[in-house]
Motif scaffolding. Structure first.
Motif, mmCIF file in Angstrom:
data_model
loop_
_atom_site.group_PDB
_atom_site.id
_atom_site.type_symbol
_atom_site.label_atom_id
_atom_site.label_comp_id
_atom_site.label_asym_id
_atom_site.label_seq_id
_atom_site.Cartn_x
_atom_site.Cartn_y
_atom_site.Cartn_z
ATOM 1 N N PRO A 1 8.749 4.358 1.901
ATOM 2 C CA PRO A 1 9.468 2.960 1.309
ATOM 3 C C PRO A 1 8.604 1.707 1.711
ATOM 4 C CG PRO A 1 11.081 4.408 1.191
ATOM 5 C CD PRO A 1 10.168 5.069 2.323
ATOM 6 N N GLU A 2 8.550 1.527 3.198
ATOM 7 C CA GLU A 2 8.079 0.136 3.868
ATOM 8 C C GLU A 2 6.397 0.146 3.390
ATOM 9 O OE1 GLU A 2 9.022 0.595 7.766
ATOM 10 O OE2 GLU A 2 11.196 -0.269 7.349
ATOM 11 N N LYS A 3 5.860 1.245 3.581
ATOM 12 C CA LYS A 3 4.559 1.075 3.630
ATOM 13 C C LYS A 3 3.815 0.863 2.102
ATOM 14 C CE LYS A 3 3.138 2.046 7.823
ATOM 15 N NZ LYS A 3 2.844 3.112 8.352
ATOM 16 N N VAL A 4 4.685 1.861 1.011
ATOM 17 C CA VAL A 4 4.316 1.536 -0.032
ATOM 18 C C VAL A 4 4.439 0.217 -0.738
ATOM 19 C CG1 VAL A 4 4.765 2.396 -2.543
ATOM 20 C CG2 VAL A 4 4.542 4.097 -0.563
ATOM 21 N N SER A 5 5.743 -0.252 -0.196
ATOM 22 C CA SER A 5 6.156 -1.642 -0.733
ATOM 23 C C SER A 5 4.949 -2.699 -0.260
ATOM 24 C CB SER A 5 7.243 -2.043 -0.397
ATOM 25 O OG SER A 5 7.432 -2.207 1.148
ATOM 26 N N VAL A 6 4.488 -2.541 0.668
ATOM 27 C CA VAL A 6 3.408 -3.177 1.401
ATOM 28 C C VAL A 6 2.107 -2.972 0.527
ATOM 29 C CG1 VAL A 6 1.897 -3.975 3.154
ATOM 30 C CG2 VAL A 6 4.290 -3.608 3.501
ATOM 31 N N TRP A 7 1.692 -1.927 0.123
ATOM 32 C CA TRP A 7 0.673 -1.655 -0.727
ATOM 33 C C TRP A 7 0.638 -2.163 -2.066
ATOM 34 C CZ3 TRP A 7 -3.741 -0.303 0.890
ATOM 35 C CH2 TRP A 7 -4.439 0.424 1.806
ATOM 36 N N TYR A 8 1.541 -2.115 -2.659
ATOM 37 C CA TYR A 8 2.037 -2.781 -4.175
ATOM 38 C C TYR A 8 2.007 -4.288 -3.818
ATOM 39 C CZ TYR A 8 2.741 1.274 -7.033
ATOM 40 O OH TYR A 8 2.693 2.473 -7.654
ATOM 41 N N ALA A 9 2.662 -4.686 -2.672
ATOM 42 C CA ALA A 9 2.481 -6.171 -2.618
ATOM 43 C C ALA A 9 0.990 -6.925 -2.401
ATOM 44 C CB ALA A 9 3.269 -6.784 -1.246
ATOM 45 N N PHE A 10 0.353 -6.105 -1.839
ATOM 46 C CA PHE A 10 -1.267 -6.476 -1.624
ATOM 47 C C PHE A 10 -1.898 -6.173 -2.667
ATOM 48 C CE2 PHE A 10 -0.532 -6.094 3.249
ATOM 49 C CZ PHE A 10 -0.671 -7.502 3.424
ATOM 50 N N TRP A 11 -1.827 -5.169 -3.761
ATOM 51 C CA TRP A 11 -2.278 -4.834 -4.915
ATOM 52 C C TRP A 11 -2.087 -5.878 -5.735
ATOM 53 C CZ3 TRP A 11 -0.622 0.825 -5.201
ATOM 54 C CH2 TRP A 11 -1.528 1.522 -4.570
ATOM 55 N N ALA A 12 -0.673 -6.531 -5.768
ATOM 56 C CA ALA A 12 -0.463 -7.612 -6.724
ATOM 57 C C ALA A 12 -1.023 -8.774 -6.315
ATOM 58 C CB ALA A 12 1.187 -7.663 -6.771
ATOM 59 N N GLU A 13 -1.347 -9.235 -5.055
ATOM 60 C CA GLU A 13 -1.812 -10.406 -4.723
ATOM 61 C C GLU A 13 -3.270 -10.326 -4.368
ATOM 62 O OE1 GLU A 13 -0.186 -13.400 -3.905
ATOM 63 O OE2 GLU A 13 1.667 -12.326 -4.615
ATOM 64 N N ALA A 14 -4.151 -9.278 -4.741
ATOM 65 C CA ALA A 14 -5.536 -9.304 -4.554
ATOM 66 C C ALA A 14 -6.215 -10.201 -5.410
ATOM 67 C CB ALA A 14 -5.941 -7.759 -4.856
ATOM 68 N N ARG A 15 -5.561 -10.440 -6.502
ATOM 69 C CA ARG A 15 -6.413 -11.113 -7.500
ATOM 70 C C ARG A 15 -6.794 -12.673 -6.857
ATOM 71 N NH1 ARG A 15 -4.752 -15.767 -10.954
ATOM 72 N NH2 ARG A 15 -2.867 -15.517 -10.213
#
Length: 338
Positions: free
Chosen positions: A103-117
């Protein structure tokens, strides 16, 4: 000097690990260096000594989880040099390894995917990682198709389907960590591959199975559910329901939130293209999480159907074997008594 550098490296990793935990607890937007210091059990001044800004710390965090993921992934690619089937199995193992998929690592991945723009440094790293992953997966699928003579299977569609399934299962890990079963997730992905590449993933020819009495083959994959065209169709339908004139969202607003042109968004609405993983993460933020279930839900249901069918066949085969063994034991016992 070497000892000092080693201590610095340990401290940096300690702060990055604390950042991962803090993002999982308070989210990307709410994260502060004070949160990181608290998670690490250090003072905010120590954090500022090693990382001059929140952005610098976040870039280092993304680089660490990307390097960690790449190490697992590269090991899988190395196994693919032995055989493409081994390579794909190893990639699935890597994707659901406890140190990568939690959960910790996946939440980080999704956060970075969302901010990549909005963050070129994020976008470059995430896009490069995703492109490499898809390229290598497609190459392994191409080799499988050639080895097995699988007609009607497209390597790019097989790779895209597997990637979408893994993304969806990671989302399950994020949304329901208490119910997430990584072994089940791996079996689901392998069931998908067994339907596409039966000769390589434990599904011999039906006639051979019939002669040997082995369990029936897994039902053929539902091409209306799996594959790139089906995925694009579900995405297009979900977007049309949300965007004007049917829905309330304006195309210009959604395109702006994703950092893409309206023309690119329209290519998704028309089913001619699809977003990358990080664009999908941003799209979920710009619309609603229900969109994910509309797009990926049928893929999970189809994978579950295949897995359950395969499991039922294995159970049936095991029951027949037990019956045969019991009959054999009874015959041997009768001989001895006679």
């Amino acid at each position: 000097m070497a000892k000092v550098e080693a201590v610095k490296e340990v401290r940096r990793k300690q702060l990055i690990d604390a950042t991962i935990r803090a993002i999982g607890r308070v989210g990307y937007a709410g994260l502060t260096l004070t949160h990181v210091a608290g998670e690490a059990g250090l003072s905010p001044g120590i954090v500022n000594f090693y990382f001059k800004s929140k952005d610098q710390l976040l870039v280092a965090t993304l680089e660490q989880i990307a390097e960690e993921y790449s190490a697992f992934w590269q090991a899988a690619i190395d196994r693919g040099k032995i055989s493409p089937a081994s390579g794909l199995e190893a990639m699935i193992e890597a994707d659901f390894h406890a140190s990568v998929c939690n959960p910790e690592k996946v939440s980080v991945w999704y956060a970075f995917w969302a901010e990549a723009r909005n963050k070129p440094a994020y976008r470059e790293l995430v896009s490069r990682l995703e492109e490499d992953y898809l390229e290598q997966t497609e190459e392994l699928c191409t080799r499988l198709i050639s080895e097995g003579g699988y007609e009607g299977v497209e390597a790019d569609q097989a790779a895209a389907g597997l990637n979408a399934m893994i993304d969806g299962l990671w989302f399950d890990c994020l949304m329901a960590p208490g119910q997430f079963d990584r072994q089940y997730a791996k079996r689901t992905c392998l069931a998908y591959l067994a339907a596409l590449f039966p000769g390589h993933f434990g599904r011999p020819d039906d006639s051979k199975r019939a002669r040997s009495g082995e369990p029936a083959a897994v039902p053929a994959i539902d091409q209306e559910t799996q594959g790139r065209d089906a995925y694009r169709g579900r995405l297009a339908a979900a977007l049309r329901r949300r965007l004007e004139p049917v829905g309330s969202l304006r195309r210009e607003v959604v395109a702006g939130a994703l950092g893409i042109s309206v023309r690119v968004l329209e290519s998704w609405i028309e089913g001619r293209a699809e977003p990358t993983s990080w664009q999908m993460g941003r799209l979920l933020v710009a619309t609603d999480m229900q969109l994910w279930f509309e797009v990926y839900g049928p893929v999970h249901q189809e994978a579950q159907r295949l897995f359950e069918a395969k499991l039922a066949g294995q159970r049936e085969f095991a029951a027949r074997e037990m019956t045969a063994l019991a009959a054999l034991a009874g015959a041997e016992s009768s001989k001895r008594e006679g």
